[in-house]
Every structure is written in C-alpha cells, then in structure tokens.
Scaffold this motif. Structure first.
Motif, PDB file in Angstrom:
ATOM      1  N   HIS A   1       0.794  -0.953   0.006  1.00  0.00           N
ATOM      2  CA  HIS A   1       0.176  -0.099   0.068  1.00  0.00           C
ATOM      3  C   HIS A   1       0.971   1.438  -0.061  1.00  0.00           C
ATOM      4  CE1 HIS A   1      -3.563   2.500   0.585  1.00  0.00           C
ATOM      5  NE2 HIS A   1      -2.635   2.952   1.502  1.00  0.00           N
ATOM      6  N   PRO A   2       1.881   1.410   0.716  1.00  0.00           N
ATOM      7  CA  PRO A   2       2.497   2.702   0.603  1.00  0.00           C
ATOM      8  C   PRO A   2       3.486   2.950  -0.449  1.00  0.00           C
ATOM      9  CG  PRO A   2       3.550   1.132   2.399  1.00  0.00           C
ATOM     10  CD  PRO A   2       2.222   0.391   2.035  1.00  0.00           C
ATOM     11  N   ILE A   3       3.894   1.796  -1.156  1.00  0.00           N
ATOM     12  CA  ILE A   3       4.684   1.913  -2.332  1.00  0.00           C
ATOM     13  C   ILE A   3       3.761   2.151  -3.461  1.00  0.00           C
ATOM     14  CG2 ILE A   3       5.634   0.426  -4.293  1.00  0.00           C
ATOM     15  CD1 ILE A   3       6.923  -1.514  -2.049  1.00  0.00           C
ATOM     16  N   MET A   4       2.507   1.657  -3.337  1.00  0.00           N
ATOM     17  CA  MET A   4       1.563   2.027  -4.295  1.00  0.00           C
ATOM     18  C   MET A   4       1.057   3.621  -4.138  1.00  0.00           C
ATOM     19  SD  MET A   4       1.199  -0.203  -6.686  1.00  0.00           S
ATOM     20  CE  MET A   4      -0.051   0.420  -7.547  1.00  0.00           C
ATOM     21  N   THR A   5       1.099   3.902  -3.110  1.00  0.00           N
ATOM     22  CA  THR A   5       0.565   5.344  -2.562  1.00  0.00           C
ATOM     23  C   THR A   5       1.869   6.343  -3.165  1.00  0.00           C
ATOM     24  OG1 THR A   5      -0.762   4.727  -0.688  1.00  0.00           O
ATOM     25  CG2 THR A   5       0.025   6.603  -1.111  1.00  0.00           C
ATOM     26  N   PHE A   6       2.867   5.921  -2.787  1.00  0.00           N
ATOM     27  CA  PHE A   6       3.965   6.751  -3.255  1.00  0.00           C
ATOM     28  C   PHE A   6       3.754   7.088  -4.705  1.00  0.00           C
ATOM     29  CE2 PHE A   6       8.433   7.022  -4.804  1.00  0.00           C
ATOM     30  CZ  PHE A   6       8.708   8.314  -4.540  1.00  0.00           C
ATOM     31  N   VAL A   7       3.901   5.907  -5.695  1.00  0.00           N
ATOM     32  CA  VAL A   7       3.891   5.981  -6.899  1.00  0.00           C
ATOM     33  C   VAL A   7       2.708   6.495  -7.343  1.00  0.00           C
ATOM     34  CG1 VAL A   7       4.003   4.556  -9.242  1.00  0.00           C
ATOM     35  CG2 VAL A   7       5.206   3.722  -7.261  1.00  0.00           C
ATOM     36  N   GLY A   8       1.681   6.269  -6.975  1.00  0.00           N
ATOM     37  CA  GLY A   8       0.441   7.190  -7.398  1.00  0.00           C
ATOM     38  C   GLY A   8       0.521   8.578  -7.226  1.00  0.00           C
ATOM     39  N   ASN A   9       0.826   9.125  -5.918  1.00  0.00           N
ATOM     40  CA  ASN A   9       1.043  10.499  -5.696  1.00  0.00           C
ATOM     41  C   ASN A   9       2.283  11.018  -6.554  1.00  0.00           C
ATOM     42  OD1 ASN A   9      -0.517  10.349  -3.652  1.00  0.00           O
ATOM     43  ND2 ASN A   9       0.848  10.100  -2.035  1.00  0.00           N
ATOM     44  N   LEU A  10       3.191  10.105  -7.172  1.00  0.00           N
ATOM     45  CA  LEU A  10       4.306  10.941  -7.965  1.00  0.00           C
ATOM     46  C   LEU A  10       3.694  10.973  -9.360  1.00  0.00           C
ATOM     47  CD1 LEU A  10       7.435  11.271  -8.445  1.00  0.00           C
ATOM     48  CD2 LEU A  10       7.442   8.948  -9.169  1.00  0.00           C
ATOM     49  N   GLY A  11       2.661  10.268  -9.720  1.00  0.00           N
ATOM     50  CA  GLY A  11       1.938  10.252 -11.022  1.00  0.00           C
ATOM     51  C   GLY A  11       1.107  11.579 -10.777  1.00  0.00           C
ATOM     52  N   TYR A  12       0.428  11.622  -9.701  1.00  0.00           N
ATOM     53  CA  TYR A  12      -0.465  12.949  -9.718  1.00  0.00           C
ATOM     54  C   TYR A  12       0.268  14.145  -9.583  1.00  0.00           C
ATOM     55  CZ  TYR A  12      -3.815   9.656  -7.801  1.00  0.00           C
ATOM     56  OH  TYR A  12      -4.866   8.493  -7.452  1.00  0.00           O
ATOM     57  N   ALA A  13       1.459  14.143  -9.097  1.00  0.00           N
ATOM     58  CA  ALA A  13       2.161  15.314  -9.070  1.00  0.00           C
ATOM     59  C   ALA A  13       2.761  15.700 -10.710  1.00  0.00           C
ATOM     60  CB  ALA A  13       3.413  15.340  -8.264  1.00  0.00           C
ATOM     61  N   CYS A  14       3.196  14.609 -11.572  1.00  0.00           N
ATOM     62  CA  CYS A  14       3.413  14.984 -12.680  1.00  0.00           C
ATOM     63  C   CYS A  14       2.188  15.393 -13.610  1.00  0.00           C
ATOM     64  CB  CYS A  14       4.087  13.354 -13.467  1.00  0.00           C
ATOM     65  SG  CYS A  14       5.693  12.979 -12.670  1.00  0.00           S
ATOM     66  N   VAL A  15       1.112  14.562 -13.611  1.00  0.00           N
ATOM     67  CA  VAL A  15       0.076  14.954 -14.259  1.00  0.00           C
ATOM     68  C   VAL A  15      -0.325  16.540 -13.941  1.00  0.00           C
ATOM     69  CG1 VAL A  15      -2.450  14.604 -14.454  1.00  0.00           C
ATOM     70  CG2 VAL A  15      -0.829  12.872 -14.612  1.00  0.00           C
TER      71      VAL A  15
END
Length: 617
Positions: free
Chosen positions: A285-299
């Motif tokens: 969960h924390p790994i996916m949350t981190f990657v997801g947040n990284l994606g949101y920041a880029c978007v």
C-alpha cells in the motif's frame, strides 16, 4: 441400524474427520482451460441472465466513467465565471452548473441502479448453480461404490460439497462482474484520458509499468513466506487438535515438556514466516501510494503548463486526475480476480472430478421382486477380492434357511465384515453367486435389495432430534404407538420414560446425553420398527458392560424372532444358540456347524472358544 441406504443419506462425520483436504488460498487447477470450459458448459442454461449481467455491468461502468469528465465541465464553468466576474465582464452561470450537476447525479444514480440489478441477477445465478451442484453431488453420493468412500476421509468428501462449492460460487459471483466492470472501466478511462490530453495520458501510462514492477517484486518476495505460513499454520492446528484429543495420555506419560518444545519450534517458524509475509504485503500500500502520488504530481505539473497555454481547461485537469486514480484500480482488480479465477477453477475441477467418478449400476432391466424374499440365503462358490489380483475369499459356499441365526466368527481381518458387504452389494463378487431365494442378488435393484436388510452396528448412529424421531427413522410412516411398541420390544421403553421429556427428549448432535448402551437399544428399536426380512448384527454388544450386554442381548433376541439373522461377534458367549456358526480364517470358511459340533471337532473354533473361557492353572 436399519435401512442402510437411507442412513448413508444422513450420515454425519465425526469431529475428528472434519479436517480433510479443502481448498487452499491460491491453489491452482491442473487444467485451467479444461475446468473453466466445463464450468462454462455447466452454467450454459443461464446464458440469458449472464448476458443481461454483462449489459447492465457495462452500462453501470460507462455511466460511472463518464461522470468525472462531465463534472469537470462544471469546474470549468465555475472557473470561467469567476474569471469573468473578476474582469467585470459577467458572473457565474449557476443555472448551467446546476444542470451539469443534476446530469452527473442522474448518471451516478443510473450507474448505481444498473450495478444493483446486475448484482442481484448474478447472485441469483450463482446460488442456483451452487444449489444444483450440491443436489447433484448429494445424488451422486448414493450412486457411488463403497470403495470410493473407504479409500478417502470423510473430510475430503465433505470439502467437495462445502468448501469447494462455496469457493466456486463466490468466485463465479465476483469474477464475472469484476472482469466485466474492470475491463470496461479500463477501456473507458483510457478513452477519456486520451480525449483530454494524449501527452498527459502518456505520462500516466509510463507510471503504470513502474507500479506493476514494484508489485511483482514484492509479491515474488512475499509468496514463499505466505506458502510457509499456510503450511505451518496447518501443522500447528494439527498439533493443537492432536494434543487436545490426547491430553490425558500426554499427562499420563509426562510428555508435557516434549509437547511444548515441539509446539514452540513450529510456532517460532510460523511467527517468522507470518511476520515476513505480513510485513512485505503491508509494504504494497505505501509503495503504490507513493507511485500514485508521483503520478498525480507529474500530471498536475504538465496539466498546469497545458492550462496556461490554453490547451486544456482546469476542469479537464480535475477530471484527468480522477481518471488517473481510477486507472490503476481496475488493473489491481483484474490481478486479484485472476487469483480468484484460479481458485474457482481448482474448486470446480475437484467438484467435476467427483461428479465424474465411477458409479454403481443402480437398476436392472428386469429386476427381481422382494415380494418372494423369505429370508433364504445361499452363498454359491463365492470368490472375492477388493483388488482383483488379491483374492481374500477363495471359495465360500453356504445355505441359510429362513429364520435361521447365522454367526460369523474369526480373528480380526478374517473377512467377517466383507461377507456382510457382499450380501448387501456394497461390493460385487468376483465369481460365484449370492442368492436371495432363487434370485441372484445382482438381479435386484440395489436400493430395493437393501430394503430387505436391517442393520445394528457396533458404532451407533443417532442424529440430532427427538428419541421418537430417531426410532421412527426406521419407518417414517410409523405411528407413535408403533414406535413405542418397537421401543418396548427393544427393552428401551423403561429407560426412555425415565429421561426428561421421554420420547420427546432432544438428543444432541453426538447423542452424548444418553449412554452407549441406551444408544444401542434405540438402534435396535429402530431396526424392529423397520421390520426387515434379514438382519445383520455387527459387534452390537462389544462396547458395553456385561449387565448392559445382557439387556441388549434380550432385545436382539426379540429383534431376531422369525427373521434370518447374520451375527458378527467376537464374544463367543453371545452366539452359542446360533443355528449355524461360520468360522472364518484368512478369508476362507474353515469350519461350519453349531456350537456343540464345533467344540467336539476340536478345531479352530474350539481353540478360539477355549482362549476366551478356559483359564490355565
């Protein structure tokens, strides 16, 4: 017990037998394609409901996917209105925003309604499939040969009916709708993202393989620990059950320290594997949350730059971020449902294996009638082996007149119970014949043949219900007066009256609220009520004290009056008055005659009898 075929229908396992092999999490089928094909063929009669489920699930997903982009238009309208108001050129168009919001609300309500309908239809279909499958399994059990059940534990057979059917039903209910909705969501979200911005979609898709790679890495590292956890969890459960069941023996032999040491060793390995597996899976969960947040920041960064250049609107950025969030969810659902499909297919494979097992021939083309059965039985050069090349009964012949009492004696493993199994056609002879009257028992329908026999076994079988119901099980249409008369003949009436509630007393599931001797008298009463032509008594007094044995023996004497009886006994004192005693050794009849004749012969029976009743000085 009597009416053995009916007893098979209601037979309940001992608690110790419940631990058979069921489905383990993530268990894979031997033939995924084949088992799925059989399952799809099995549910083929529900094609129309499943098509409706697909349509409603797709509609629900489409409505749900369309929501964020339309909602983004409201955000854009609100932003444009604010900017116009700041510039003094107008204001916020609340009417337009209200219409957009009402339309989005209607979409989400429509999605919820379609989702509810498809869920209701799919649940109904899966429950019908499970009901039909359990019914077919139950009917199958009555058509299967005894050798199948004697080669497997009760728990293994029960797991087909309970665990496997439940696993299959749950998997079927969830996997079909999940696959449809996840696929439709994935395609719909991708189309919406491309319609907003191909560049932002490309950035979001680059994040995807990173997520999948991390998931695969964590899953691969944690899988071996999960397998070890399941393995040692099963071992520790087995140890606890074994120690609990043998607690008195462990105390008597002072083995507490060794038992605790063995438990601690297994528990330590379980702790280590469980800690590592839970820790690694918890990292997901924390790994996916981190990657997801990284994606949101880029978007958000790229979206902001595009909005500044008036390539997209602020509402489009809002909608796109929602789509990015929703894009990984169906991928995770599909990954989860693949494991579920594997478990479902493995469960279905085990169920279909059971349904395809060998069956006994149940009916003859021109069956003989039981009306002419008087109790005359003839064994004519019978030869039999459970395995064809391992014959245990070589050449057995015997003629029994109606009403005679036949005792079968011999050491353990001599083949006494085998003779009874052949008589009731649980197994068929390899050669020779067994006749009832003039008819070969193979010329009767199996169920009708077994109606001619009543049985009283060493292991009593009573079910949860009143004493009246347990006795009436011998003949379901019997009146209360007939049940009481049978109990009196079995010498059970007196003790029943002393119990709280009498004939209406409720026996618990193990019938442990009455004594062993009382249980045996109740089964004898049941056999008397059934009024079968031929009786089989298998060690009916071996587990009771001498005084109770005398009462049971008197009850059995009443039971055997006017009936052909086959009595298997280790206590030779109970069969002195038998008309014919068959002495078995190593699968053969080595002697036959009455008690006095066999004693005078001084053979194997005499040695067995003297071993029990003659003491040396």
């Amino acid at each position: 017990m009597n009416n053995t075929q009916n007893q098979t229908n209601r037979q309940r396992p001992h608690r110790g037998m419940m631990g058979g092999r069921g489905m383990h999490p993530g268990e894979k089928p031997k033939d995924l394609k084949g088992s799925l094909g059989k399952l799809m063929g099995y549910i083929g009669k529900y094609k129309l409901p499943i098509v409706l489920v697909m349509i409603f699930a797709a509609c629900s997903t489409i409505f749900n996917v369309a929501g964020p982009k339309i909602l983004g238009k409201a955000t854009t309208a609100l932003t444009e209105g604010l900017m116009s108001k700041i510039q003094g050129q107008g204001g916020i168009d609340f009417t337009r925003i209200g219409k957009i919001l009402l339309f989005v609300l209607a979409l989400y309500l429509g999605s919820a309604v379609f989702s509810f309908i498809q869920g209701w239809i799919m649940t109904a279909v899966t429950q019908k499939v499970c009901y039909r499958m359990r019914k077919e399994i139950s009917e199958k059990i009555n058509r299967m040969p005894m050798k199948y059940f004697e080669s497997r534990t009760y728990g293994e057979v029960l797991s087909r009916i309970t665990n496997d059917v439940d696993t299959m039903g749950q998997g079927l209910n969830q996997s079909i709708t999940t696959i449809i909705t996840a696929t439709a969501t994935l395609i719909g979200v991708l189309i919406m993202m491309l319609s907003i911005s191909p560049l932002m979609t490309l950035i979001a898709l680059v994040i995807l393989p990173i997520s999948m790679g991390l998931i695969q890495f964590v899953t691969h590292r944690s899988q071996k620990y999960f397998i070890a956890q399941q393995d040692y969890l099963g071992q520790i459960n087995g140890q606890v059950e074994e120690v609990y069941g043998g607690h008195l023996v462990i105390k008597a032999f002072n083995k507490e320290a060794e038992t605790l040491e063995e438990f601690e060793k297994t528990n330590r390995i379980l702790y280590d594997s469980a800690w590592k597996s839970q820790f690694l899976s918890g990292m997901m969960h924390p790994i996916m949350t981190f990657v997801g947040n990284l994606g949101y920041a880029c978007v958000a960064l790229i979206g902001g730059l595009l909005a500044i250049r008036n390539v997209i609107t602020i509402g489009d950025i809002q909608a796109f971020i929602q789509y990015v969030k929703n894009f990984t969810q169906p991928i995770q659902q599909i990954a989860q449902v693949i494991n579920q499909v594997q478990s479902m297919s493995a469960a279905a494979e085990r169920v279909f294996e059971f349904l395809e097992e060998e069956e006994e021939d149940q009916a003859c083309e021109h069956p003989a009638s039981l009306e002419n059965v008087t109790g005359e039985v003839t064994f004519d050069h019978v030869q039999f082996g459970y395995v064809p090349n391992q014959i245990i009964i070589h050449d057995f012949s015997c003629h029994v007149e109606p009403g005679q009492k036949i005792a079968i004696v011999g050491p353990t493993g001599a083949g006494k119970t085998t003779m009874v199994k052949l008589l009731m056609r649980f197994y068929d002879v390899n050669s020779g014949k067994i006749r009832l009257g003039q008819d070969d028992i193979r010329s009767f329908n199996r169920r009708e043949l077994r109606d001619a026999f009543g049985m009283v076994l060493q292991d009593t079988w009573l079910f949860k219900g009143t004493i009246m119901e347990n006795i009436r099980y011998g003949r379901l249409d019997a009146t209360d007066e007939e049940v009481i008369a049978a109990a009196k003949a079995a010498r059970a009436h007196h003790f029943i009256q002393t119990l709280p509630g009498g004939y209406q007393m409720e026996l618990n599931e193990d019938a442990s609220n009455v004594s062993q001797g009382q249980k045996q008298l109740l089964t004898i009463a049941r056999a008397i009520l059934a009024d079968n032509k031929i009786l089989i008594l298998d060690e009916a007094t071996s587990s009771v004290d001498t005084r109770t044995e005398i009462e049971i023996q008197k009850a059995m004497d009443n039971l055997m009056k006017g009936r052909t009886s086959f009595v298997i006994a280790h206590r030779l004192s109970t069969i002195r008055d038998a008309d014919l005693i068959l002495v078995m050794k190593d699968g053969d009849i080595v002697e036959q005659g009455n008690h006095e004749e066999l004693l005078r012969a001084g053979g194997f029976y005499a040695s067995l009898y003297n071993a029990q009743f003659v003491t040396t000085e």
